[in-house]
Design an enzyme around this catalytic site. Structure first.
Site, PDB file in Angstrom:
ATOM      1  CB  CYS A  15      37.049  28.439  43.497  1.00 46.62           C
ATOM      2  SG  CYS A  15      36.699  27.817  45.330  1.00 46.62           S
ATOM      3  CB  CYS A  30      38.929  27.681  39.309  1.00 46.82           C
ATOM      4  SG  CYS A  30      38.075  28.506  38.039  1.00 46.82           S
ATOM      5  CB  CYS A  53      36.698  29.770  36.119  1.00 48.73           C
ATOM      6  SG  CYS A  53      38.414  29.295  36.463  1.00 48.73           S
TER       7      CYS A  53
END
Length: 141
Positions: free
Chosen positions: A11, A83, A90
């Protein structure tokens, strides 16, 4: 002899979602998977509420928020970006492994009372746990 597969949860900040995913895999699937987490802009800490909601389900986690570059060179069978597409960009993983995206809301962005924010952390933790049970574990079959 059991084959251990490497999974990376990726993430942006590596303080909540990817940390919770890493901790859940370590606690529940360590015989099949070795979990890692990282971010493209690490926060430098694991969010205390992420640690708290993991402890509520019996998982002790002392993770470290780290940059994705620290994991280059590890062969991953699976890379999961966690994410939320609607709110973030992302990161991309340049290394090996099949990459999938499973977005979760960022609980660190939750607003409200402490109780309401904790509830968001719990909800995201439970969604991550369910995803891992449904997808990650079953991908070995």
């Amino acid at each position: 002899m059991t084959n251990i597969n490497n999974v990376l949860f990726l993430c942006t900040g590596n303080s909540c979602r990817s940390q919770m995913a890493e901790a859940i895999v370590i606690a529940r699937y360590k015989g099949s998977w070795k979990a890692h987490s990282a971010g493209t802009s690490p926060a430098g800490f694991v969010h205390p509420k992420a640690i708290q909601v993991l402890e509520e389900i019996g998982i002790q986690h002392r993770g470290e928020s780290k940059h994705v570059d620290s994991l280059v060179g590890i062969d991953f069978e699976l890379v999961v970006t966690v994410c939320d597409d609607a709110a973030e960009n992302c990161p991309l993983w340049p290394g090996s492994g099949r990459t999938i995206h499973q977005g979760f809301p960022d609980p660190a962005q939750a607003e409200g009372s402490d109780k309401e924010i904790l509830e968001v952390f719990r909800q995201v933790r439970d969604e991550i746990s369910e995803f891992i049970a449904d997808y990650l574990f079953n991908s070995l079959e």
